[in-house]
Structure formats: structure tokens, C-alpha cells
Design an enzyme around this catalytic site. Structure first.
Site, PDB file in Angstrom:
ATOM      1  CB  SER A 183      -0.929  -0.027   1.209  1.00 41.46           C
ATOM      2  OG  SER A 183      -0.186  -0.198   2.387  1.00 41.46           O
ATOM      3  CB  CYS A 184      -0.222   4.696  -0.272  1.00 46.06           C
ATOM      4  SG  CYS A 184       0.330   6.343  -0.598  1.00 46.06           S
ATOM      5  N   PRO A 185       3.034   4.324   0.795  1.00 47.86           N
ATOM      6  CG  PRO A 185       5.006   5.429   1.483  1.00 47.86           C
ATOM      7  CD  PRO A 185       3.872   4.564   1.982  1.00 47.86           C
TER       8      PRO A 185
END
Lengths: 449, 85
Positions: free
Chosen positions: B23-25
Site C-alpha cells: 500500500s501507499c507509499p
């Protein structure tokens, strides 16, 4: 032909509403408006209230906490969390973003560390990025600014850690899995979700207890917040991180604008409403008068009863007005080292997690299993810290946090008046906006890999 | 509110990055690191599941000067294609 055109427009509308990523500025403004609305309803929203309540239930379930926590369906914090996650889930279903996303094992280790850091950080700061920063500045509380500062330091250090990790950690960094469902099924589940929310809101509204009935609006407005944040992928940790990572300042600008709009809305509510019905007004006008009446000395029974009722009503009015909009209820005694340290720990944790308090919850609604693991550790660590802080009066006593060891309780308009307070919020947000915009072209603040 | 750019079929890929489940980042940071390992003009393929990458990867390409070739939906994940500048 015209029917084809019309159905095309209906399709486009659905796509705009449910599928495309909403633009950051529009999302920020909608979030500010919903935040003002929920405040007008009676309380600002936050993420940590829900997460802590759920953590308390885990601790109660495994026998560590002896006292039964308030019900997840009655605690207003928890209802906000439920509405928020439901809104994000509905958005993710209708937009085909939902699936169970299982990360590689190392990410799960990071999730546990992240949850603990965020739980401890939000105990020191008096809230997460929402209650401790976004809604704190929005509620004109000085502690919001100190957490903002701590968040920047924590996020930059967290970014440096992630760069280090990418060079040195090789175990468990690949092999993630994804379990998807047919889109048609997701649309059906999304629609069922909307129906369930509406049913829940009516159920609350129909309750005889005033407090329980008021949860109807809390549930729906929170769902709106979750929907908007998922659709706009509006993430506050990203707003803090991105200027230092890629230079992109889209979200930072949007958060700055959103805070300013929220602060103006809060000032209107807090400045105007207390003139008409706050506890202070009720107390000075009504309570002081009725308190002097001794109903035992009055011979006329009917008049005595009426006066008794009046006293009760006045007391009730003071209590409910206090709960609603009195500024002191949303200012924390953490303007000082507490919110700076809290912001720092929280920012660091949010970098490990890849989401802040609100960002974690909407990603839960999207099926990101890493964030599913962050929530219980966040909740447990925050519940333990909060219990401990309460026991030793870390944040002082009473609504004014007298004797807080974490910092000062400062409602900015008390010190500066509403005009200067708004000017300072506007100036701070403008400065933030200009600096990230300047950095986007100059790249001066980017932390290199 | 941009529309999704679909990559042409049969691209010759120099390197593939598996960012599934991340998931982000992380997907973007891994991409940034991975692109250092290929030569100018070569194509990096990124396998991802984070809906945020749909915005992050093209945005970063525009900023860093790489050419974003588009994405292709696969079974339960998305393939993104970036041509190094």
C-alpha cells in the site's frame, strides 16, 4: 437516439459519483463542509475515539480491562468510526476498488509497530491527525498547531527510515496476494451497504433516548466523510509526506484549504451559537435566577411545581449546551511538548502504516489487510496509554485540564479574540500552501533516496 | 478525474516489479528504486493492487520525466508500464 444519449449521461453521472477519483480540492472542501456539519450536529469527528473504543473491547475481552467499555453502537466515537468505514467500504465497492489485499509479511510487522506508535502518539497529542490536528486547528485550539509541527518531523524521519529499509530489509518484502470479487457483486453489496446505513440511521432516530437518537446524524455524516475520503483518496499523511518525497503538493494544498474553511465554519458556530444558547448564557440568564428560588417556601403548589420544572429544565439546558458547542470541550491540554512528541510519534507510525488515523480507516474499508492489523494495535496501545494518563492526571483535571503535564490548554480566541485567531489560522495555512508550492518547483525540501 | 490510460499490448519489458499487496507509499518508492536498474528507453512493468497507484505512478512519471505508457488489468491485479527517460 435521445434515449441512448440520456442513458449515456446517467452512466457518466454514475462514473463521476462512484468510479473516478475525485479531485483533491473538491474533496477537501466537501470534507470541511461535512466536518462543520457534524460539529453543528453536536460534536467534531475523530478517528481515535472509535479505534480506542474497539481497543478497550479487545482488552476487556481478553480480561486485561475489568470495566466493560461503552457499547460500540452507543459510544459516539465508535459510531463515527463505523459510519466512516462503512462509507469508505461503499465507495470502494461501487468504484471497484474493494478487494482483500494481503501484503507481504514484512508489511505486517510494520503494521504492528505502526499501530503501537500511533496509539501512543495520539495519547500524548490528545488525538490523532484528525482530533489532534485537523479538527483541533479547526476548533481553534492551540494544541493543533503543535501536533502539526510534530507530524512534519515524524513524517520526514519516517521517510528516511523507509529509504533505509528499502536498502537493508530483504525478508518478506514481496509475495502479496489479492482476493477480488466480480464487480457486479460489489455493486450489489455497496447498495446493500447504503440501505443498511439508512436503516441504521432511522433505527437511531426512533430511539426514545435523546442521545441515542442523535447518533442518526453522526452515523450518516461520518459515512459521507468516509465516502469522500476514499473517493478522493484524501490522505493527510500523504499531504505531509509527498512534498518531501516527490515534491507533489496537491494534497498539502487541499488540506491547508480544508482546515481554513473548517476554522471559519467553527468560528461561526462557536462565536454565534454561545450568544444564543451555550451553557454560559443559560447559566448567567437562567440558572442564577432559579437557584435563588426556594420552592419549599412557596405556598402555591402549582407555582412551586412549575418552578421545580424550570430548575430541572435549566439544569438540563446547561448540561446539553456544554456537551454541544462549548469550545472548552474540544481543546486539549497538550499545547506544548505533549502534542509535539505525540505528533512526532504519530507521524512516524503513520509512515510505517501508510495511513494516518482517517487514512487507516478508509483503507480498512477498501480491504487493505495491513491496515486491518494496524487498527487493533492502535486501539490497544491508545486504550492502555489513555487509562494510565487518566490515572496519573497526565493531562490535568477537569475540562480545562488544570495541571496538565503535557502542555497548556489554550483556546486561541480566549487569548487573541476570534479575529486574530482566524487571521493566524489563515496566515499559517497560506504559508504552508506557499512553501509546498515553492518546494514543488525548487525541490529544496525533498529528502533524497 | 482523469480517465484510465490503457497500455498497448505486447510491450517488451526489461524488468518487472512485484508490488502486489503493498500500500501507499511503498509501490511508488519501490518503482523509483527499481527504475534505476534499467537503461534509458527500456520499460519497467509494475504489478500492483493499490488503487492509489493509478494516480501516483502517472503523476510521478510526469514529474520525473519518464513516459507513462498506461496500465492493463490482469486477474486480480494491475500491470503498469513506465518507459525510462
Amino acid at each position: 437516439m435521445s434515449e441512448g444519449l440520456f442513458s449515456q449521461k446517467v452512466k457518466n453521472f454514475f462514473k463521476l459519483l462512484c468510479q473516478t477519483e475525485w479531485n483533491a480540492t473538491a474533496s477537501g472542501l466537501i470534507i470541511a463542509i461535512l466536518s462543520i456539519l457534524i460539529m453543528a450536529w453536536w460534536r467534531p469527528w475523530g478517528a481515535v475515539g472509535a479505534i480506542r473504543n474497539w481497543g478497550e473491547w479487545i482488552l476487556y475481552g481478553i480480561g486485561i480491562f475489568g470495566q466493560k467499555p461503552s457499547s460500540v453502537l452507543i459510544s459516539s466515537g465508535s459510531v463515527i468510526g463505523i459510519g466512516f468505514v462503512a462509507g469508505a467500504f461503499i465507495s470502494a465497492c461501487l468504484g471497484n476498488d474493494f478487494s482483500f489485499k494481503f501484503p507481504p509479511p514484512w508489511e505486517l510487522v510494520k503494521a504492528i509497530i505502526a499501530g503501537i506508535l500511533m496509539g501512543v502518539g495520539s495519547a500524548f497529542a490528545g488525538g490523532c491527525n484528525v482530533g489532534g490536528m485537523y479538527n483541533a486547528i479547526g476548533n481553534l485550539a492551540a494544541n493543533g498547531f503543535t501536533m502539526w509541527l510534530g507530524l512534519i518531523i515524524g513524517v520526514v524521519l519516517g521517510l528516511k527510515y523507509i529509504y533505509w529499509e528499502m536498502e537493508h530489509v530483504t525478508w518478506g518484502t514481496s509475495g502479496g496476494k489479492n482476493f477480488d470479487f466480480p464487480y457486479g457483486l460489489k455493486i450489489v453489496i455497496g447498495l446493500v451497504g447504503i440501505a443498511a446505513l439508512i436503516w441504521g440511521a432511522y433505527k437511531y432516530a426512533g430511539m426514545s433516548d435523546d442521545y441515542a437518537a442523535s447518533l442518526s446524524g453522526i452515523l450518516l455524516i461520518s459515512a459521507g466523510l468516509g465516502y469522500t475520503m476514499q473517493r478522493g483518496r484524501w490522505c493527510m499523511v500523504q499531504a505531509f509526506r509527498e512534498p518531501h518525497m516527490t515534491g507533489d503538493c496537491t494534497l498539502a494544498k487541499s488540506v491547508a484549504l480544508s482546515i481554513l474553511v473548517l476554522a471559519v465554519g467553527a468560528a461561526v458556530l462557536k462565536y454565534a451559537v454561545p450568544q444564543r444558547g451555550s451553557s454560559v448564557a443559560v447559566k448567567s440568564v437562567l440558572m442564577d435566577v432559579v437557584e435563588d428560588i426556594d420552592t419549599d417556601e412557596i405556598q402555591d403548589e402549582e407555582l412551586a411545581d412549575t418552578l421545580d420544572d424550570l430548575t430541572d429544565a435549566a439544569e438540563q439546558a446547561v448540561v446539553s449546551a456544554r456537551r454541544v458547542l462549548d469550545p472548552v470541550n474540544y481543546v486539549r491540554g497538550t499545547f506544548g511538548w505533549g502534542a509535539i512528541l505525540g505528533g512526532f510519534l504519530f507521524g512516524l507510525g503513520a509512515m510505517f502504516a501508510g495511513g494516518c488515523g482517517s487514512g487507516t480507516l478508509w483503507r480498512v474499508g477498501e480491504g487493505q489487510m495491513k491496515l486491518w492489523l494496524v487498527v487493533p494495535f492502535f486501539g490497544i496501545s491508545n486504550a492502555i496509554m489513555t487509562k494510565w494518563f487518566r490515572a496519573i492526571h497526565m493531562e490535568g483535571t477537569g475540562p480545562m485540564h488544570e495541571g496538565s503535564k503535557l502542555g497548556i490548554h489554550l483556546y486561541l480566541p480566549d487569548a487573541l479574540g476570534y479575529g486574530w485567531t482566524l487571521a493566524i489560522v489563515a496566515l499559517a495555512m497560506a504559508l504552508w500552501y506557499i512553501i509546498v508550492d515553492w518546494n514543488e518547483d525548487s525541490n529544496k525540501l525533498i529528502v533524497e533516496m | 478525474m482523469s480517465d484510465i490510460k490503457v497500455a498497448p499490448e505486447g510491450l517488451e519489458v526489461a524488468r518487472t516489479l512485484d508490488a502486489k499487496g503493498l500500500s501507499c507509499p511503498m509501490p511508488l518508492l519501490r518503482t523509483k528504486k527499481e527504475i534505476e536498474k534499467i537503461n534509458s528507453g527500456e520499460i519497467l512493468e509494475i504489478l500492483g493492487t493499490d488503487p492509489g497507484s493509478r494516480n501516483d505512478i502517472p503523476g510521478w512519471c510526469a514529474r520525473a520525466g519518464h513516459e507513462y505508457l498506461g496500465e492493463r488489468e490482469d486477474d486480480g491485479f494491475i500491470r503498469f508500464y513506465v518507459k525510462k527517460k
